[in-house]
Design a protein around this motif. Structure first.
Motif, PDB file in Angstrom:
ATOM      1  N   SER B  98    -115.313  42.157 129.071  1.00  0.00           N
ATOM      2  CA  SER B  98    -115.301  40.724 128.781  1.00  0.00           C
ATOM      3  C   SER B  98    -116.712  40.263 128.402  1.00  0.00           C
ATOM      4  O   SER B  98    -117.653  40.501 129.152  1.00  0.00           O
ATOM      5  CB  SER B  98    -114.813  39.995 130.031  1.00  0.00           C
ATOM      6  N   ILE B  99    -116.841  39.635 127.245  1.00  0.00           N
ATOM      7  CA  ILE B  99    -118.167  39.208 126.763  1.00  0.00           C
ATOM      8  C   ILE B  99    -118.087  37.763 126.297  1.00  0.00           C
ATOM      9  O   ILE B  99    -117.124  37.373 125.624  1.00  0.00           O
ATOM     10  CB  ILE B  99    -118.625  40.127 125.605  1.00  0.00           C
ATOM     11  N   ASP B 100    -119.093  36.964 126.652  1.00  0.00           N
ATOM     12  CA  ASP B 100    -119.131  35.563 126.217  1.00  0.00           C
ATOM     13  C   ASP B 100    -119.251  35.488 124.696  1.00  0.00           C
ATOM     14  O   ASP B 100    -119.882  36.339 124.066  1.00  0.00           O
ATOM     15  CB  ASP B 100    -120.331  34.837 126.850  1.00  0.00           C
ATOM     16  N   ASP B 101    -118.692  34.417 124.145  1.00  0.00           N
ATOM     17  CA  ASP B 101    -118.627  34.315 122.684  1.00  0.00           C
ATOM     18  C   ASP B 101    -119.939  33.875 122.035  1.00  0.00           C
ATOM     19  O   ASP B 101    -119.988  33.624 120.831  1.00  0.00           O
ATOM     20  CB  ASP B 101    -117.472  33.398 122.268  1.00  0.00           C
ATOM     21  N   ASP B 102    -121.006  33.774 122.828  1.00  0.00           N
ATOM     22  CA  ASP B 102    -122.306  33.484 122.209  1.00  0.00           C
ATOM     23  C   ASP B 102    -123.224  34.707 122.266  1.00  0.00           C
ATOM     24  O   ASP B 102    -124.435  34.587 122.101  1.00  0.00           O
ATOM     25  CB  ASP B 102    -122.971  32.265 122.868  1.00  0.00           C
ATOM     26  N   CYS B 103    -122.625  35.881 122.457  1.00  0.00           N
ATOM     27  CA  CYS B 103    -123.416  37.117 122.542  1.00  0.00           C
ATOM     28  C   CYS B 103    -123.065  38.057 121.404  1.00  0.00           C
ATOM     29  O   CYS B 103    -121.904  38.146 121.007  1.00  0.00           O
ATOM     30  CB  CYS B 103    -123.153  37.838 123.862  1.00  0.00           C
ATOM     31  N   VAL B 104    -124.057  38.753 120.900  1.00  0.00           N
ATOM     32  CA  VAL B 104    -123.833  39.759 119.853  1.00  0.00           C
ATOM     33  C   VAL B 104    -124.431  41.083 120.344  1.00  0.00           C
ATOM     34  O   VAL B 104    -125.133  41.098 121.357  1.00  0.00           O
ATOM     35  CB  VAL B 104    -124.493  39.329 118.521  1.00  0.00           C
ATOM     36  N   PRO B 105    -124.153  42.188 119.637  1.00  0.00           N
ATOM     37  CA  PRO B 105    -124.711  43.456 120.107  1.00  0.00           C
ATOM     38  C   PRO B 105    -126.241  43.426 120.121  1.00  0.00           C
ATOM     39  O   PRO B 105    -126.871  42.881 119.224  1.00  0.00           O
ATOM     40  CB  PRO B 105    -124.201  44.477 119.073  1.00  0.00           C
ATOM     41  N   ALA B 106    -126.818  44.039 121.149  1.00  0.00           N
ATOM     42  CA  ALA B 106    -128.270  44.135 121.259  1.00  0.00           C
ATOM     43  C   ALA B 106    -128.736  45.435 120.606  1.00  0.00           C
ATOM     44  O   ALA B 106    -127.937  46.317 120.331  1.00  0.00           O
ATOM     45  CB  ALA B 106    -128.674  44.122 122.723  1.00  0.00           C
ATOM     46  N   LYS B 107    -130.035  45.528 120.387  1.00  0.00           N
ATOM     47  CA  LYS B 107    -130.603  46.783 119.871  1.00  0.00           C
ATOM     48  C   LYS B 107    -131.366  47.431 121.000  1.00  0.00           C
ATOM     49  O   LYS B 107    -132.091  46.769 121.754  1.00  0.00           O
ATOM     50  CB  LYS B 107    -131.563  46.502 118.721  1.00  0.00           C
ATOM     51  N   ASP B 108    -131.246  48.752 121.115  1.00  0.00           N
ATOM     52  CA  ASP B 108    -132.038  49.463 122.117  1.00  0.00           C
ATOM     53  C   ASP B 108    -133.460  49.647 121.581  1.00  0.00           C
ATOM     54  O   ASP B 108    -133.739  49.294 120.434  1.00  0.00           O
ATOM     55  CB  ASP B 108    -131.362  50.785 122.502  1.00  0.00           C
ATOM     56  N   PRO B 109    -134.394  50.196 122.399  1.00  0.00           N
ATOM     57  CA  PRO B 109    -135.785  50.308 121.951  1.00  0.00           C
ATOM     58  C   PRO B 109    -135.956  51.156 120.679  1.00  0.00           C
ATOM     59  O   PRO B 109    -136.955  51.026 119.991  1.00  0.00           O
ATOM     60  CB  PRO B 109    -136.488  50.981 123.132  1.00  0.00           C
ATOM     61  N   LYS B 110    -134.928  51.996 120.366  1.00  0.00           N
ATOM     62  CA  LYS B 110    -135.032  52.781 119.125  1.00  0.00           C
ATOM     63  C   LYS B 110    -134.509  51.997 117.931  1.00  0.00           C
ATOM     64  O   LYS B 110    -134.472  52.511 116.814  1.00  0.00           O
ATOM     65  CB  LYS B 110    -134.233  54.081 119.265  1.00  0.00           C
ATOM     66  N   GLY B 111    -134.052  50.780 118.168  1.00  0.00           N
ATOM     67  CA  GLY B 111    -133.531  49.965 117.075  1.00  0.00           C
ATOM     68  C   GLY B 111    -132.066  50.192 116.790  1.00  0.00           C
ATOM     69  O   GLY B 111    -131.525  49.665 115.817  1.00  0.00           O
ATOM     70  N   VAL B 112    -131.404  50.966 117.647  1.00  0.00           N
ATOM     71  CA  VAL B 112    -129.982  51.257 117.439  1.00  0.00           C
ATOM     72  C   VAL B 112    -129.126  50.214 118.153  1.00  0.00           C
ATOM     73  O   VAL B 112    -129.418  49.844 119.295  1.00  0.00           O
ATOM     74  CB  VAL B 112    -129.651  52.659 117.998  1.00  0.00           C
ATOM     75  N   LEU B 113    -128.086  49.741 117.476  1.00  0.00           N
ATOM     76  CA  LEU B 113    -127.200  48.762 118.100  1.00  0.00           C
ATOM     77  C   LEU B 113    -126.486  49.388 119.298  1.00  0.00           C
ATOM     78  O   LEU B 113    -125.996  50.512 119.240  1.00  0.00           O
ATOM     79  CB  LEU B 113    -126.149  48.269 117.101  1.00  0.00           C
ATOM     80  N   LEU B 202    -125.212  40.103 145.332  1.00  0.00           N
ATOM     81  CA  LEU B 202    -125.890  39.878 144.065  1.00  0.00           C
ATOM     82  C   LEU B 202    -125.163  38.796 143.283  1.00  0.00           C
ATOM     83  O   LEU B 202    -123.985  38.544 143.536  1.00  0.00           O
ATOM     84  CB  LEU B 202    -125.938  41.168 143.231  1.00  0.00           C
ATOM     85  N   PRO B 203    -125.861  38.144 142.344  1.00  0.00           N
ATOM     86  CA  PRO B 203    -125.205  37.155 141.490  1.00  0.00           C
ATOM     87  C   PRO B 203    -124.614  37.885 140.288  1.00  0.00           C
ATOM     88  O   PRO B 203    -125.365  38.390 139.459  1.00  0.00           O
ATOM     89  CB  PRO B 203    -126.347  36.231 141.057  1.00  0.00           C
ATOM     90  N   ILE B 204    -123.290  37.987 140.231  1.00  0.00           N
ATOM     91  CA  ILE B 204    -122.658  38.674 139.100  1.00  0.00           C
ATOM     92  C   ILE B 204    -122.411  37.653 137.994  1.00  0.00           C
ATOM     93  O   ILE B 204    -121.785  36.611 138.220  1.00  0.00           O
ATOM     94  CB  ILE B 204    -121.337  39.358 139.525  1.00  0.00           C
ATOM     95  N   SER B 205    -122.882  37.970 136.822  1.00  0.00           N
ATOM     96  CA  SER B 205    -122.719  37.064 135.686  1.00  0.00           C
ATOM     97  C   SER B 205    -121.474  37.435 134.906  1.00  0.00           C
ATOM     98  O   SER B 205    -121.176  38.610 134.698  1.00  0.00           O
ATOM     99  CB  SER B 205    -123.943  37.183 134.786  1.00  0.00           C
ATOM    100  N   GLY B 206    -120.745  36.414 134.453  1.00  0.00           N
ATOM    101  CA  GLY B 206    -119.535  36.644 133.663  1.00  0.00           C
ATOM    102  C   GLY B 206    -119.809  36.836 132.192  1.00  0.00           C
ATOM    103  O   GLY B 206    -118.897  37.047 131.399  1.00  0.00           O
ATOM    104  N   ILE B 207    -121.082  36.795 131.812  1.00  0.00           N
ATOM    105  CA  ILE B 207    -121.420  36.825 130.391  1.00  0.00           C
ATOM    106  C   ILE B 207    -121.102  38.186 129.757  1.00  0.00           C
ATOM    107  O   ILE B 207    -120.701  38.275 128.602  1.00  0.00           O
ATOM    108  CB  ILE B 207    -122.915  36.500 130.196  1.00  0.00           C
ATOM    109  N   ASN B 208    -121.287  39.253 130.518  1.00  0.00           N
ATOM    110  CA  ASN B 208    -121.172  40.611 129.971  1.00  0.00           C
ATOM    111  C   ASN B 208    -120.712  41.510 131.105  1.00  0.00           C
ATOM    112  O   ASN B 208    -121.527  42.070 131.828  1.00  0.00           O
ATOM    113  CB  ASN B 208    -122.545  41.019 129.437  1.00  0.00           C
ATOM    114  N   ILE B 209    -119.409  41.612 131.290  1.00  0.00           N
ATOM    115  CA  ILE B 209    -118.892  42.278 132.471  1.00  0.00           C
ATOM    116  C   ILE B 209    -117.661  43.110 132.125  1.00  0.00           C
ATOM    117  O   ILE B 209    -116.951  42.813 131.158  1.00  0.00           O
ATOM    118  CB  ILE B 209    -118.555  41.240 133.573  1.00  0.00           C
ATOM    119  N   ALA B 210    -117.437  44.149 132.893  1.00  0.00           N
ATOM    120  CA  ALA B 210    -116.231  44.949 132.717  1.00  0.00           C
ATOM    121  C   ALA B 210    -115.741  45.357 134.099  1.00  0.00           C
ATOM    122  O   ALA B 210    -116.531  45.421 135.039  1.00  0.00           O
ATOM    123  CB  ALA B 210    -116.519  46.186 131.876  1.00  0.00           C
TER     124      ALA B 210
END
Lengths: 357, 348
Positions: B98-113, B202-210
């Motif tokens: 489950s991912i919030d609709d204001d999030c897009v894929p991030a890039k890792d330190p190598k620049g890979v999505l 811990l505070p679990i965020s619903g923004i990016n969870i499975a």
């Protein structure tokens, strides 16, 4: 493939943090050549060298370092009969250095640990990071998902209770290792070529009530807060076990820190661990520990120190009684260890009498 | 674990739509959502029609659908950010991402999505290790293992109930913190997954969870609503409360909760200072919740998730009910949620 950093040309910091408040304790049986590459970061600090093994051997300390060195004869001379609590032929002897230090902070490092590189290729000043960790609060009562909230660029996340945001004092900073990972003998035998190349850019507090395997290779602590609990046990010559010195200390300090409301951090800094010890030798040293730890862990998980135990020494003595009571049946070694724990505290208090008002 | 190794039939991707136009969101996730079944639940209070691009295997639920399943009286339970829970309710799959609709894929330190879906599923499929902390973090990942001193009897781990991911750019900070540090962005990519130890809160965020729906589905409770809850995360606490319940129940039943990778890139939305203007109830409620959860002991007789939720709700009502009506409402919602879960999931 992981390499150590090249520190040639890095200038020594003219104003090193806590220069007069920190001792670096190094156990050695071989040589201290590794200190050459650590110069930029460690030279300003006072060293306490604990020479294990043959006391007649001359250990050369690289020029420019200010140090005191103790061999076995010194240990015996200073502690007399109480020297029995200090291990021989095992790096556990390093805790003698903690005892004789007069400083507030200790950084201990093994003589096969070099300077690591961060992902940007920069040499990691491990001591500086340890000091930052120790000077900054811990947060054992509630886990912060962004790890160290006090770090530049980080903070407490939404939902983190405000009443817990001040944190507690940090007693221990446990660093990690790139290259040769700190595996037990069975794992080393199965994965002889595995190298730790993963630089995890985080410091975090180990939650209250949680035990962990504390490695003594790259460790710093507040001696005033937790020193007396940093006894590294009876290992090496004449003992049925080895390579559990730091583990034992780690379980003891964690239950005591939890009881006294102190924090233990793990994560950065990394050092570069260069030497893989012989897994067959390690297996012989460890194998009893592998079985014993199955009983030791539940023991520590269930330890309840009394309300009356309000100093580290009191906690430790109480713990030693519980060890005698609950673990002696596992092996007579624990009876001896419990006695040694008491001897250690007696020796500590003798060498570190409370300051008169 | 690469996406080719995941059994896509075991996963539902559930998105709560608080924004009508999901084009950019879904297009940016297309490489990683492809081949998966999507459940999109529209916030019942959102007036505009959803704009969903072509090429996805998706079921969309909006207010009439929600009312049909749970009844008009219960539809309010699924408004705002809580709309995603309806997706959890009607899913038939083993794993939910489950991912919030204001999030897009991030890039890792190598620049890979970052393939957040694969990473979450991998986290869920591998055991968790809540009983002893491994200083090299996830012992099951490539290039790592359990360290010296880690008891062998604990090395098989326990089932993983939830995977809590993180956020680059706009981290999930509360309104006061973000308002104070308006320019602060999270640029730190911490390359680790770890299990949150037993009993640690811990505070679990619903923004990016499975999570493993088969294992703990009913424990994800849409229960706590703060007064004046809004359409930005700074004005909610529903996920944090849900997370406290989930962690406690997981601890009780011997499951694990992981945190760390994957990261998503969270975009700007809302105004922290503006959110601060509303009286921020969340702080007060969290302060009361913490000692409650710390002292809480679920009875031995609570051996399944539904029983745990019901017992927890009882305890909330008894011990926190008088502190704030929000807790009483939460307790009631939790009981209602279990009833709904059982009725929806037994009718097959």
């Amino acid at each position: 493939m992981v390499d150590p950093a090249n520190t040639v040309g890095i200038p020594v910091n003219p104003t090193p943090l806590l220069k007069d408040e920190l001792d670096i304790v190094i156990p050695t049986i071989r040589n201290l050549d590794f200190l050459e590459m650590w110069r930029p970061f460690l030279q300003p600090y006072h060293l306490i060298i604990v020479q294990d093994g043959d006391p007649t051997k001359k250990i050369h300390v690289p020029e420019g370092y200010d140090y005191e060195l103790y061999n076995r004869n010194d240990v015996n001379r200073i502690l007399g009969p109480k020297a029995s609590c200090i291990s021989f032929k095992d790096s556990a002897c390093r805790c003698f250095g903690y005892m004789v230090s007069k400083k507030k902070y200790i950084f201990t490092i093994d003589d096969d640990c070099f300077v690591a590189k961060d992902p940007a290729g920069k040499a990691v000043n491990a001591l500086e990071q340890h000091i930052k960790n120790l000077l900054c609060p811990s947060t054992p009562l509630f886990f912060n998902t962004l790890y160290d909230p006090y770090r530049e660029g980080a903070d407490f996340v939404r939902g983190y209770p405000f009443s817990l945001r001040e944190g507690v004092s940090t007693a221990v900073s446990h660093g990690l290792w790139l290259n040769i990972p700190d595996y037990d003998a069975p794992t080393q035998l199965v994965k002889p070529k595995e190298r730790n190349a993963r630089y995890v850019d985080a410091v975090m507090t180990i939650p209250k009530g949680t035990l962990f395997p504390m490695c003594g290779m790259n460790l710093a602590f507040d001696r005033d807060l937790i020193g007396p609990a940093m006894y590294f046990g009876l290992m090496g010559d004449g003992q049925p076990i080895g390579r559990y010195d730091d583990m034992w200390a780690g379980w003891c300090i964690k239950v005591i820190c939890d009881h006294l409301g102190l924090g233990v951090k793990t994560g950065l800094p990394y050092i570069y661990h260069s030497k893989a010890s012989n897994p067959f030798v390690n297996l012989k040293k460890e194998y009893k520990g592998i079985f014993w730890q199955e009983d030791i862990i539940p023991f520590f998980q269930n330890v309840k120190l009394s309300k009356e135990a309000t100093t580290v020494q009191q906690c430790y003595i109480e713990l030693s009684k519980m060890v005698k009571e609950k673990l002696s049946s596992l092996d007579p070694y624990f009876d001896k260890l419990a006695d040694a724990m008491v001897t250690w505290i007696e020796a500590w208090d003798e060498l570190n009498p409370p300051a008169t008002a | 674990m690469s996406s080719s190794e995941i059994n896509k039939n075991e996963v539902d991707i559930v998105i709560g739509a608080l924004n009508a136009d999901l084009t950019q969101f879904l297009n940016s996730w297309r490489p990683f959502f492809s081949g998966f079944h999507l459940i999109i639940v529209k916030d019942p209070e959102l007036k505009d029609d959803l704009n969903i691009p072509e090429g996805f295997d998706v079921d969309v639920y909006s207010k009439p659908d929600i009312e049909k399943v749970v009844g008009a009286a219960n539809a309010a339970m699924f408004s705002g950010y809580s709309c995603r829970y309806f997706g959890y309710l009607v899913s038939k799959k083993k794993y939910i991402v489950s991912i919030d609709d204001d999030c897009v894929p991030a890039k890792d330190p190598k620049g890979v999505l970052v393939d957040a879906v694969s990473q979450h599923v991998s986290n869920l499929e591998n055991p968790a290790t809540p009983l002893f902390f491994n200083t090299l973090y996830d012992p099951y990942c490539e290039g790592a293992d359990f360290v010296r001193g880690y008891p062998f009897s604990l090395r098989s781990g326990v089932p993983c109930a939830a995977s809590c991911g993180l956020w680059l750019n706009l981290a999930d900070l509360d309104a006061p913190t973000q308002a104070l540090k308006t320019e602060q962005r999270n640029t730190s990519y911490v390359d680790a997954v770890m299990t949150v130890p037993l009993k640690a809160m811990l505070p679990i965020s619903g923004i990016n969870i499975a999570f493993n729906r088969e294992l703990v589905g009913p424990a994800l409770v849409p229960a706590l609503r703060i007064a004046g809850e809004g359409k930005v995360r700074w004005e909610t606490l529903e996920d944090v409360w849900c997370g406290m319940c989930l962690k406690h129940i997981s601890d009780h039943l011997g499951y694990g909760v992981k945190t760390g990778l994957p990261y998503v890139w969270r975009n700007e939305r809302g105004d922290a200072v503006e959110s601060l203007r509303k009286k921020w109830e969340g702080m007060k409620l969290m302060e009361k919740s913490v000692p409650f959860f710390e002292a809480l002991k679920l009875p031995e007789s609570a051996v399944n998730v539904e029983d745990c939720v019901v017992e927890l709700a009882k305890a909330v009502k008894e011990q926190l009910g008088s502190d704030d009506p929000a807790f009483t409402q939460a307790a009631d919602a939790m009981v209602k949620w279990v009833q709904l879960w059982n009725s929806v999931n037994s009718s097959g």
